[in-house]
Design an enzyme around this catalytic site. Structure first.
Site, PDB file in Angstrom:
ATOM      1  N   ASP A 321       0.853  -1.189   0.000  1.00 20.24           N
ATOM      2  CA  ASP A 321       0.000   0.000   0.000  1.00 20.24           C
ATOM      3  C   ASP A 321       0.890   1.241   0.000  1.00 20.24           C
ATOM      4  OD1 ASP A 321      -2.225   1.640   0.136  1.00 20.24           O
ATOM      5  OD2 ASP A 321      -3.100   0.651   1.857  1.00 20.24           O
ATOM      6  N   GLU A 516      -9.879   7.603   4.907  1.00 16.10           N
ATOM      7  CA  GLU A 516      -8.772   7.014   5.663  1.00 16.10           C
ATOM      8  C   GLU A 516      -8.692   7.605   7.075  1.00 16.10           C
ATOM      9  OE1 GLU A 516      -5.170   6.553   3.401  1.00 16.10           O
ATOM     10  OE2 GLU A 516      -6.245   5.954   1.619  1.00 16.10           O
TER      11      GLU A 516
END
Length: 625
Positions: A321, A516
């Site tokens: 990621d 997020e």
């Protein structure tokens, strides 16, 4: 003066140095070979044969280039894509073309793809994006409900159709790689990514995740797959503890934190959805930014190489990621981090910026013996197999640009909204709305705000506030259209000057968009503005319906008693009319809660054994009137 003998010696030495430099250059940048008749360029050969032929022609630097995933805005020069043989580009954090339309996107991606085909061996790039609920970066694309809404539907067939529509719009834009679906299992509603997951239930998440993979990778007529799916985030994401975030960003409190569960729990709860995704044909898996205990997942040889690639038999490639590999070393030692991550089993590294440094570091690591060429070859073989399976080498025809935001896809998105709504409370059966109503009043921050109902990952990474989607329909517009002859009045603040009472007040309230860790919230609840709007609306309406627009359950225990009906609409996307369809009974309520709805903060986190303090929930998972 120099003697003739010394001049001759110096001249010979200079020639040796020049020759050595030329040889070194040719080793790193060999002369472009004739590719006529090359097996890897011939679609009639098996993928394994094509991969073997291509790899036999590649230099070490070209192989490392294939392991490199770069954010498109960090490319210093367009020619670097071919010069460094980069394997993939992505649009991160809302990165988009100057002409942010479907036409601008198609042109931009084609420019990067064409640049990659100018490399020595003409290896095409993958172009990846987060398409969490449709091609959300593109304002004129179809925006579907976020995953938590699809989880409420529990409908595998619907989810597969949604994923196929996303694949078709991606294909029309030239985008070959989708970072999804999310198979995270959120245990704590304070986390800012709850809405990206289908459910906290492993079985439901696995079932819908596999359906999404099948839809994205639906076989086209020539046998290739439409788009590359990337189930994420491997492994244990959603089970992090509040206050353990490793991010330097102070707003992050749980995102990228520590998952403290033992291995039995990790295997029994978090691993099965990934097994189902692999069985469904997933060819790429993304490793999470969390830690299992004290070890970052990108550094875990045991979980990546032994469990994922070994026990589960995953033959695709593993991608890290955003900055995930470089966060391995607590001392910011990028060289050491790259060595650990690649040796752990990460095949493609989302840097996302410093590609020149990364390629140099990995070259150095191979020369020193810190990374074996065998490990490099394994990673590149996995990546190339996937590129061949996607048909990237074979100029597969793209779908027409009209596929993006098509009427068919918008109708499918409306259906998905209809099936995602959960009826939490319905006193005196006021829903569905009666046909003999004379006046409806509408209020709330989310009533006339397509940006709020779409949530984050829409136009911008953190989402947008307002009616910015050219093809979007607000919930207010949907109510007005479906209401027909019924008078509909709207005031955002709920204050109506008229003294008469409306038959029904509908308050559409909820969360502003967030993504997020920026959405990590110590106490998710309605804003004072929305609470006041509900109270004002109640003063001018006989009955009040509250429609919650949110990415997670909110703390409403002390408020829900005063509301006549409550609907969890999650983040429905561009089709606000789907909400109105259900309110007016055009379609029945069908959604069930995909996650538990807590009553108090002390109940968090909620796991398989129940609430943290053992008290009953406000609503159990699976509830829905």
């Amino acid at each position: 003066m120099l003697s003739r003998q010394r001049i001759a010696i110096y001249s010979a030495a200079a020639l040796i140095l020049v020759a050595g430099g030329i040889l070194l250059y040719l080793h790193v940048y060999p002369k472009a070979p004739s590719l006529q008749g090359a097996i890897y360029r011939d679609a009639s050969y098996l993928i394994e044969e094509r991969v073997a032929d291509l790899m036999s022609r590649m230099t070490l630097r070209e192989k490392i280039g294939q392991m490199t995933l770069v954010e498109k805005n960090s490319i210093r020069h367009l020619g670097h894509i071919s010069d460094y043989g980069l394997g993939a580009l992505l649009s991160g954090a809302g990165a988009k073309p100057e002409n942010n339309t479907k036409f601008g996107w198609k042109e931009m991606v084609a420019t990067y793809f064409d640049a990659s085909k100018k490399s020595r061996l003409q290896i095409p790039i993958l172009y990846g994006v987060d398409a969490n609920h449709g091609q959300g970066n593109v304002p004129d694309a179809t925006i579907f409900p976020h995953a938590i809404g699809l989880g409420s539907s529990g409908d595998e067939h619907l989810v597969e159709k949604v994923a196929l529509a996303v694949a078709e719009e991606s294909n029309a834009l030239g985008i070959s790689w989708i970072f999804g679906p999310s198979l995270d299992l959120p245990r704590d509603i304070r986390w800012g990514r709850v809405y990206e997951a289908f459910s906290d239930d492993s079985t439901l998440s696995g079932k819908l995740g596999a359906a999404f993979v099948r839809g994205l990778q639906g076989a086209s007529a020539d046998g290739t797959i439409h788009t590359l799916a990337t189930p994420k985030h491997y492994l244990g994401v959603g089970g992090m503890l509040w206050g353990t975030s490793s991010s330097d960003t102070k707003e992050y409190r749980i995102d990228q934190g520590q998952t403290p569960v033992d291995e039995v729990t990790l295997r029994e709860q978090y691993l099965p959805p990934f097994k189902e995704a692999i069985d469904a044909g997933a060819k790429s898996i993304m490793v999470g930014l969390n830690s299992w205990g004290d070890e970052k997942l990108s550094a875990s040889h045991y979980l990546i190489s032994d469990v994922l690639k070994g026990e589960l038999g995953f033959t695709g490639f593993v991608v890290s990621d955003w900055y995930g590999v470089y966060e391995i070393s607590p001392t910011d030692d990028n060289y050491r981090s790259a060595v650990i991550g690649i040796n752990a089993g990460v095949d493609m590294v989302m840097l996302p910026y410093d590609y020149q440094e990364f390629i140099g570091d990995v070259e150095k690591a191979v020369a020193r013996g810190d990374i074996t060429e065998k490990r490099i070859d394994d990673a590149v073989r996995r990546i190339l197999k996937t590129k061949f399976a996607l048909g990237l080498f074979d100029n597969v025809a793209q779908l027409p640009i009209a596929s993006v935001g098509s009427t068919e896809h918008h109708m499918l998105a409306r259906e998905a909204v209809q099936k995602s709504l959960v009826l939490l409370k319905n006193e005196e059966d006021i829903l569905p709305l009666a046909s003999d109503l004379r006046k409806i009043r509408v209020a709330g921050s989310a009533a006339d705000n397509v940006g709020m109902q779409a949530g984050a990952w829409t136009v911008e990474w953190q989402g947008v506030d307002g009616n910015v989607l050219p093809l979007g329909t607000s919930i207010l517009k949907g109510i007005t259209d479906v209401a027909g002859e019924v008078a509909v009045e709207y005031r955002k603040n709920g204050i109506f000057e008229e003294k008469d009472l409306a038959d029904i007040g509908i308050a559409v309230v909820g969360e502003k968009p967030y993504a997020e860790g920026w959405g990590d919230n110590p106490y998710p609840q309605l804003s004072n503005e929305d609470i006041e709007a509900i109270e004002h609306l109640r003063a001018s309406s006989r009955k009040v319906i509250v429609v919650l627009i949110s990415g997670r359950p909110l703390f409403i225990t002390d408020k829900i008693g005063a509301w006549d009906a409550v609907v969890a609409a999650w983040l429905p996307g561009s089709e606000g009319q789907g909400v109105a369809d259900v309110l007016f009974g055009k379609v029945p309520f069908a959604g069930k809660l995909p996650v538990p709805w807590p009553k108090t903060l002390q109940q968090l986190p909620i796991n398989k054994n129940g609430t943290a303090d053992g008290t009953p929930l406000l609503f159990e998972r699976g509830f829905g009137l």
